[in-house]
Design an enzyme around this catalytic site. Structure first.
Site, PDB file in Angstrom:
ATOM      1  N   SER A 116       0.853  -1.190   0.000  1.00  8.72           N
ATOM      2  CA  SER A 116       0.000   0.000   0.000  1.00  8.72           C
ATOM      3  C   SER A 116       0.886   1.236   0.000  1.00  8.72           C
ATOM      4  CB  SER A 116      -0.891   0.018   1.244  1.00  8.72           C
ATOM      5  OG  SER A 116      -1.375   1.338   1.444  1.00  8.72           O
TER       6      SER A 116
ATOM      7  N   HIS B 177      -1.437  -1.530  -4.130  1.00  5.74           N
ATOM      8  CA  HIS B 177      -2.697  -1.181  -3.463  1.00  5.74           C
ATOM      9  C   HIS B 177      -2.757   0.340  -3.287  1.00  5.74           C
ATOM     10  CE1 HIS B 177      -6.021  -2.181  -0.613  1.00  5.74           C
ATOM     11  NE2 HIS B 177      -5.597  -1.125   0.067  1.00  5.74           N
TER      12      HIS B 177
ATOM     13  N   ASP C 176      -4.919   3.457  -1.850  1.00  7.91           N
ATOM     14  CA  ASP C 176      -5.972   3.802  -0.893  1.00  7.91           C
ATOM     15  C   ASP C 176      -6.530   5.177  -1.217  1.00  7.91           C
ATOM     16  OD1 ASP C 176      -6.042   1.579   1.027  1.00  7.91           O
ATOM     17  OD2 ASP C 176      -3.953   2.124   1.393  1.00  7.91           O
TER      18      ASP C 176
ATOM     19  N   MET D 221      -9.134   8.101  -0.340  1.00  2.00           N
ATOM     20  CA  MET D 221      -9.890   8.586   0.837  1.00  2.00           C
ATOM     21  C   MET D 221     -10.427   9.986   0.571  1.00  2.00           C
ATOM     22  SD  MET D 221      -7.167   7.465   3.720  1.00  2.00           S
ATOM     23  CE  MET D 221      -6.740   5.743   3.943  1.00  2.00           C
TER      24      MET D 221
ATOM     25  N   HIS E  67      -8.622   0.874  -3.669  1.00  2.00           N
ATOM     26  CA  HIS E  67      -9.480   0.666  -2.499  1.00  2.00           C
ATOM     27  C   HIS E  67     -10.200   1.982  -2.229  1.00  2.00           C
ATOM     28  CE1 HIS E  67      -9.473  -0.169   2.161  1.00  2.00           C
ATOM     29  NE2 HIS E  67     -10.690  -0.041   1.669  1.00  2.00           N
TER      30      HIS E  67
ATOM     31  N   MET F 222     -12.329   4.417  -0.364  1.00  2.00           N
ATOM     32  CA  MET F 222     -12.904   4.734   0.950  1.00  2.00           C
ATOM     33  C   MET F 222     -13.554   6.107   0.832  1.00  2.00           C
ATOM     34  SD  MET F 222      -9.713   3.316   3.178  1.00  2.00           S
ATOM     35  CE  MET F 222      -8.649   3.308   1.749  1.00  2.00           C
TER      36      MET F 222
ATOM     37  N   MET G  19     -11.158  -5.848   6.117  1.00  2.00           N
ATOM     38  CA  MET G  19     -10.346  -4.868   6.847  1.00  2.00           C
ATOM     39  C   MET G  19      -9.995  -5.425   8.226  1.00  2.00           C
ATOM     40  SD  MET G  19      -9.933  -2.413   4.736  1.00  2.00           S
ATOM     41  CE  MET G  19      -8.951  -1.412   5.867  1.00  2.00           C
TER      42      MET G  19
ATOM     43  N   ASP H 295      -6.477  -6.450   4.838  1.00  2.00           N
ATOM     44  CA  ASP H 295      -5.868  -5.115   4.779  1.00  2.00           C
ATOM     45  C   ASP H 295      -5.851  -4.461   6.159  1.00  2.00           C
ATOM     46  OD1 ASP H 295      -4.931  -2.617   4.014  1.00  2.00           O
ATOM     47  OD2 ASP H 295      -6.759  -2.038   2.946  1.00  2.00           O
TER      48      ASP H 295
HETATM   49  C1  DX5 Z   1      -6.139   1.744   5.775  1.00  2.00           C
HETATM   50  C2  DX5 Z   1      -5.724   1.322   4.386  1.00  2.00           C
HETATM   51  C3  DX5 Z   1      -4.627   0.338   4.378  1.00  2.00           C
HETATM   52  C4  DX5 Z   1      -3.334   0.845   4.963  1.00  2.00           C
HETATM   53  C5  DX5 Z   1      -2.467  -0.316   5.303  1.00  2.00           C
HETATM   54  O1  DX5 Z   1      -7.231   2.582   5.657  1.00  2.00           O
HETATM   55  O2  DX5 Z   1      -6.816   0.760   3.711  1.00  2.00           O
HETATM   56  O3  DX5 Z   1      -4.423  -0.146   3.056  1.00  2.00           O
HETATM   57  O4  DX5 Z   1      -2.638   1.686   4.092  1.00  2.00           O
HETATM   58  O5  DX5 Z   1      -1.374   0.158   6.034  1.00  2.00           O
HETATM   59  P1  DX5 Z   1      -0.741  -0.742   7.202  1.00  2.00           P
HETATM   60  O6  DX5 Z   1      -0.265  -2.000   6.563  1.00  2.00           O
HETATM   61  O7  DX5 Z   1       0.355   0.107   7.736  1.00  2.00           O
HETATM   62  O8  DX5 Z   1      -1.830  -0.998   8.203  1.00  2.00           O
HETATM   63 ZN    ZN Z   2      -6.421  -0.268   1.796  1.00  2.00          ZN
END
Ligand code: DX5
Ligand code: ZN
Length: 217
Positions: free
Chosen positions: A6, A31, A33, A35, A64, A66, A135, A174
């Site tokens: 990620s 990956h 993320d 947001m 991903h 969010m 998650m 994740d």
């Molecule tokens: C959290 C993300 C994860 C995060 C993982 O909201 O969806 O993908 O970046 O990071 P680590 O492995 O540090 O928990």
């Molecule tokens: Zn993620």
């Protein structure tokens, strides 16, 4: 088990380098993320970042989402070059429509469950997804502690798939996965593990960290 670094934990000043560092070092996909500061209390990447990274690597890019109203973002991320788009079942009252929209773009569709959401909430969606993301932290930030109870959902999803040969989703985990945790994630039957801060940190370079994760399997 596949590993998906990620880039949320990487140096935002040099994301292309962060991807090159893991490409060819055992990363199976990247990956990303996304947001919106509403569904989760943080802001991160838009589709432009996916377009840029699409030129940097041949590895699959998984997005991903969010965000609230994920329906609005499916086409922009598909057009930017995403290979997999995953939406939270909690993020829209129209999850079936969102997954159908992903399917229409020709990209693989995934559904995501927060720690507070049970497998029952996605049961009826399993025939139309290629990926289920469990998650193991509440989403929003990297570097949080793994919530082990969520591995029961991995068991459940693997059992459901074994009993129903028409289902063909991958199970992905994740949040909080590190060299200590990764073996238990594999034992529960997950196909893919996301790792952010375990790969991008000050302790060692990303390639060395991926090797350590693989060695722990
Ligand atoms: C959290 C993300 C994860 C995060 C993982 O909201 O969806 O993908 O970046 O990071 P680590 O492995 O540090 O928990
Ligand atoms: Zn993620």
């Amino acid at each position: 088990m596949k590993i998906a670094p990620s880039i949320l934990s990487a140096d935002f000043g040099n994301l292309a380098a962060a991807v090159r560092q893991v490409d060819g070092s055992g990363a199976d996909r990247i990956h990303i993320d996304v947001m919106d500061g509403r569904f989760v209390p943080n802001l991160s990447f838009g589709p432009q970042i996916v377009s840029v990274l699409r030129k940097v690597t041949q590895l699959p890019l998984e997005v991903h989402l969010m965000v609230q109203n994920p329906e609005n973002w499916i086409k922009p991320f598909a057009d930017a070059g995403a290979d997999i788009i995953m939406v939270h079942v909690e993020s829209t009252p129209h999850i079936h429509r969102a997954l159908a929209l992903i399917d229409e773009t020709g990209v693989k569709a995934g559904v995501v469950l927060n720690p507070g959401t049970s497998v029952d909430a996605v049961n009826f969606l399993l025939p139309i997804v290629q990926q289920v993301l469990v998650m193991t932290v509440d989403p929003g930030f990297s570097g949080q502690h793994f919530i082990p109870e969520n591995l029961e959902k991995v068991d459940e999803l693997v059992t459901i798939r074994d009993r129903n040969p028409e289902l063909n989703y991958e199970v992905e985990v994740d949040g909080g996965v590190d060299a200590e945790r990764i073996k238990s994630v594999e034992i529960h039957g997950a196909d893919v593990a996301v790792a952010g801060s375990a790969i991008y940190n000050d302790k060692a370079d990303p390639a060395t960290n991926i090797k350590a994760l693989k060695a722990a399997l």
